[in-house]
Write an enzyme that holds these catalytic residues in place. Structure first.
Site, PDB file in Angstrom:
ATOM      1  CE  LYS A  24      -6.309 -16.750  -4.171  1.00  0.00           C
ATOM      2  NZ  LYS A  24      -5.694 -16.160  -2.940  1.00  0.00           N
ATOM      3  CD  GLU A  31     -10.119  -2.963 -12.142  1.00  0.00           C
ATOM      4  OE1 GLU A  31      -9.325  -1.926 -12.073  1.00  0.00           O
ATOM      5  OE2 GLU A  31     -11.211  -2.757 -12.887  1.00  0.00           O
ATOM      6  CB  CYS A  68      -4.023  -0.482  -7.471  1.00  0.00           C
ATOM      7  SG  CYS A  68      -5.757   0.298  -7.013  1.00  0.00           S
ATOM      8  CD  GLU A 107       1.768  -1.521  -8.039  1.00  0.00           C
ATOM      9  OE1 GLU A 107       1.809  -3.057  -8.394  1.00  0.00           O
ATOM     10  OE2 GLU A 107       0.549  -1.101  -7.956  1.00  0.00           O
TER      11      GLU A 107
HETATM   12  P1  NAD Z   1      -0.877 -10.568  -6.273  1.00  0.00           P
HETATM   13  O1  NAD Z   1      -0.986 -10.356  -7.837  1.00  0.00           O
HETATM   14  O2  NAD Z   1       0.554 -11.137  -5.735  1.00  0.00           O
HETATM   15  O3  NAD Z   1      -2.092 -11.306  -5.430  1.00  0.00           O
HETATM   16  C1  NAD Z   1      -3.409 -10.801  -5.633  1.00  0.00           C
HETATM   17  C2  NAD Z   1      -4.381 -11.965  -5.425  1.00  0.00           C
HETATM   18  O4  NAD Z   1      -3.916 -13.202  -6.577  1.00  0.00           O
HETATM   19  C3  NAD Z   1      -4.091 -12.785  -4.170  1.00  0.00           C
HETATM   20  O5  NAD Z   1      -5.425 -13.244  -3.578  1.00  0.00           O
HETATM   21  C4  NAD Z   1      -3.236 -13.971  -4.671  1.00  0.00           C
HETATM   22  O6  NAD Z   1      -3.303 -15.227  -3.669  1.00  0.00           O
HETATM   23  C5  NAD Z   1      -3.623 -14.400  -5.870  1.00  0.00           C
HETATM   24  N1  NAD Z   1      -2.698 -15.358  -6.973  1.00  0.00           N
HETATM   25  C6  NAD Z   1      -1.352 -14.941  -6.833  1.00  0.00           C
HETATM   26  N2  NAD Z   1      -0.894 -15.719  -7.975  1.00  0.00           N
HETATM   27  C7  NAD Z   1      -2.258 -16.451  -8.534  1.00  0.00           C
HETATM   28  C8  NAD Z   1      -2.439 -17.233  -9.425  1.00  0.00           C
HETATM   29  N3  NAD Z   1      -1.284 -18.041 -10.227  1.00  0.00           N
HETATM   30  N4  NAD Z   1      -3.529 -17.817  -9.799  1.00  0.00           N
HETATM   31  C9  NAD Z   1      -4.827 -17.307  -8.997  1.00  0.00           C
HETATM   32  N5  NAD Z   1      -4.508 -16.233  -7.871  1.00  0.00           N
HETATM   33  C10 NAD Z   1      -3.317 -16.027  -7.663  1.00  0.00           C
HETATM   34  O7  NAD Z   1      -0.996  -8.945  -5.888  1.00  0.00           O
HETATM   35  P2  NAD Z   1      -0.691  -8.459  -4.267  1.00  0.00           P
HETATM   36  O8  NAD Z   1       0.650  -8.280  -4.153  1.00  0.00           O
HETATM   37  O9  NAD Z   1      -1.581  -9.274  -3.467  1.00  0.00           O
HETATM   38  O10 NAD Z   1      -1.502  -6.904  -4.356  1.00  0.00           O
HETATM   39  C11 NAD Z   1      -0.949  -5.849  -4.799  1.00  0.00           C
HETATM   40  C12 NAD Z   1      -1.098  -5.578  -6.061  1.00  0.00           C
HETATM   41  O11 NAD Z   1      -2.660  -5.344  -6.513  1.00  0.00           O
HETATM   42  C13 NAD Z   1      -0.766  -4.303  -6.615  1.00  0.00           C
HETATM   43  O12 NAD Z   1      -0.011  -4.478  -7.907  1.00  0.00           O
HETATM   44  C14 NAD Z   1      -1.820  -3.389  -6.724  1.00  0.00           C
HETATM   45  O13 NAD Z   1      -1.556  -2.414  -7.473  1.00  0.00           O
HETATM   46  C15 NAD Z   1      -2.976  -4.399  -7.256  1.00  0.00           C
HETATM   47  N6  NAD Z   1      -4.076  -3.557  -6.953  1.00  0.00           N
HETATM   48  C16 NAD Z   1      -4.677  -3.135  -7.997  1.00  0.00           C
HETATM   49  C17 NAD Z   1      -5.947  -2.606  -7.781  1.00  0.00           C
HETATM   50  C18 NAD Z   1      -6.983  -2.018  -8.914  1.00  0.00           C
HETATM   51  O14 NAD Z   1      -7.965  -1.538  -8.780  1.00  0.00           O
HETATM   52  N7  NAD Z   1      -6.391  -1.941  -9.946  1.00  0.00           N
HETATM   53  C19 NAD Z   1      -6.717  -2.486  -6.485  1.00  0.00           C
HETATM   54  C20 NAD Z   1      -6.028  -3.035  -5.431  1.00  0.00           C
HETATM   55  C21 NAD Z   1      -4.631  -3.669  -5.773  1.00  0.00           C
END
Ligand code: NAD
Length: 490
Positions: free
Chosen positions: A178, A253, A287, A384
């Site tokens: 997804k 992650e 991230c 962040e």
């Molecule tokens: P987010 O948590 O808002 O969303 C990430 C994904 O989760 C999206 O596909 C979203 O649709 C889905 N999602 C949201 N709520 C959900 C739920 N209740 N159930 C299932 N899926 C759900 O994050 P974002 O704003 O899209 O991305 C940025 C974040 O990702 C930052 O915090 C960044 O640090 C992190 N990130 C971490 C890594 C790593 O390797 N540690 C890599 C890239 C990004």
């Protein structure tokens, strides 16, 4: 909508593009220009059910009989196909995310290597046998975990997809991916390429949709065996809760607030431009962005001035221009969120040395921003921001540097700049993060485990260890006794 056209994408289920049950199709716009980019179908619960069913059928079907060497060949073929289509993929990703095309090209090249790494890593999948005495023989089998729900964010759509998909396919699992609803395009194209090179239908399914509805339905689906999530720490907590009933295997992650430590004995000609790259790459939407610059007090003012010069020299503009170093943010609403952090930081006493405002003209641009006179407890040093904003914090000595480096809930990455190698190694041991760089800004390479300590998550990506997260270990005990067994003497 039987096939993806240049501007309209279906869901990808059971080896082909499919209409969403809800009929919902969204317009996607380029964040850098506000121009229409494509229309993309969004999946709902019914579509997730269909995708999980397809993944389960593939797992129980021909994919289960596909031997490791054939999985390896298919992963190499997928890497070849990505290479052959890299121009199209790069342009699509750059327009969808607003990210500089030079960055996207590098990410696609890395993702390609990632598929190749796991194509080779398959050779390392092996059980073991060790002597246990008596007339018993023991051996272990490695089996795929099963159907994997993989949820990825919008900041590196193609690369995050690669980090998830390659090890899962290497291990013999099937996938329902997804993507974020804002950035589904390159993941859909990847699924199409996977079928073109010979992965059986249903092995890779892609269902874009909203997190709280489509995502949570996928995570709680009883047909899913494992959840691999990349996203924010807040959502990661919610996913963990959702994975408890019914219980699922889980890797997370999550976010970061990574430090860049610059000591007075460092080579500043290396450290300062590298520190600028470490935060402004991908407009800070990484991230592992080193968003906290910790500087030894004796060189603090000098570093702030030199760093601000570098920040001001970053080429921000049209993501498709090969000279551009920093594109736009993902959306105007995200840019406004970033600006809110900067304003609250200023109100709390931080000095905006440069930036702190929208880019000139249209699009979700935000200028490279430097906040100085920051204290570790401030919101801008703890949360962040996920934008092109660095917070510069002074430290007194090595002990103080380690203390401030560890003074957040996150623990994803840290970089240390010093002319004293022993000091670099000492800090690598003291800093609580999944990865530490010494005198280099670079972070992610195929084969090197990547992941977090503390609230940055658990599990590792990119490394050989990652395969284990997609495998179950089954222990088999065999009697080699010549005489019948009768342990109770019955
Ligand atoms: P987010 O948590 O808002 O969303 C990430 C994904 O989760 C999206 O596909 C979203 O649709 C889905 N999602 C949201 N709520 C959900 C739920 N209740 N159930 C299932 N899926 C759900 O994050 P974002 O704003 O899209 O991305 C940025 C974040 O990702 C930052 O915090 C960044 O640090 C992190 N990130 C971490 C890594 C790593 O390797 N540690 C890599 C890239 C990004």
């Amino acid at each position: 909508m039987a096939v993806a056209t240049e501007r309209e994408y279906g869901l990808f289920i059971a080896g082909e593009f499919a209409e969403p049950a809800s009929g919902e199709v969204r317009d996607l716009v380029e964040p850098a220009s506000g121009q229409p980019l494509a229309r993309a179908a969004m999946g709902g619960a019914e579509d997730v059910d269909r995708a999980v069913e397809a993944a389960r059928a593939a797992l129980d079907g021909p994919w289960a009989k596909t031997p490791p060497n054939e999985r390896s060949r298919l992963l190499h073929a997928l890497a070849d196909a990505i290479g052959a289509n890299r121009k199209e993929l790069a342009e699509l990703e750059s327009r969808n995310v607003g990210k500089a095309i030079s960055s996207v090209k590098a990410e696609i090249a890395l993702a390609t290597e990632h598929y190749r790494f796991f194509a080779s890593a398959i050779a390392s999948i092996a059980g073991r046998s060790n002597p246990i005495g008596g007339s018993l023989l023991f051996y272990s089998l490695k089996e795929p975990v099963g159907v994997c729900a993989q949820i990825v964010p919008w900041n590196y759509p193609f690369m995050m997809t690669a980090w998830k998909v390659a090890p899962a396919l290497g291990a013999g699992c099937t996938i329902v991916l997804k993507p974020d609803p804002q950035t589904p395009l390159t993941a859909l194209r990847l699924a199409e390429l996977a079928v073109e090179v010979g992965f059986p239908p249903g092995v890779v399914n892609v269902v874009p949709g909203d997190g709280p509805t489509t995502g949570s339905h996928l995570v709680t689906h009883p047909g899913v065996d494992k959840v691999a999530f990349t996203g924010s720490t807040k959502t990661g907590g919610e996913i963990m809760r959702l994975c408890s009933d019914p219980i699922k295997r889980l890797t997370l992650e999550l976010g970061g607030k990574s430090p860049n430590l610059v000591f007075a004995d460092a080579d500043l000609a290396d450290a300062i431009p590298s520190a600028a790259y470490s935060i402004y790459y991908s407009a800070g939407q990484s991230c592992e962005a080193r968003s906290r610059l910790l500087v030894e007090r004796s060189i603090y003012d000098d570093v702030v001035a030199q760093f601000a010069d570098k920040a001001g020299a970053i080429k921000m503009g049209d993501p498709l221009d090969p000279e551009t170093q920093m594109g736009s943010l993902i959306s105007e609403s995200h840019r406004d969120r970033v600006h809110g952090f900067v304003e609250r930081g200023r109100d709390a006493g931080a000095e905006i040395v440069t930036g702190g405002e929208h880019g000139d003209g249209k699009g979700a641009f935000y200028k490279p921003t430097v906040l100085a006179q920051v204290e570790s407890g401030m919101e801008v040093a703890q949360e962040e921001i996920f934008g092109p904003v660095v917070t510069i914090i002074p430290f007194e000595d090595e002990k103080d540097a380690a203390r401030i480096a560890n003074d957040t809930k996150y623990g994803l990455f840290a970089t240390v700049w010093t002319g004293d190698p022993a000091k670099g190694h000492r800090l690598a041991r003291q800093i609580k993060s999944g990865m530490v760089g010494i005198n280099t800004p670079y972070t992610a390479f195929p084969g090197i485990p990547f992941g977090g300590y503390k609230q940055s998550g658990f599990g590792r990506e990119l490394g050989l260890d990652t395969l284990e997260l997609y495998l179950e270990t089954k222990s088999v005990l065999v009697s080699t006794s010549a005489r019948p067994y009768n342990p109770f003497g019955l």
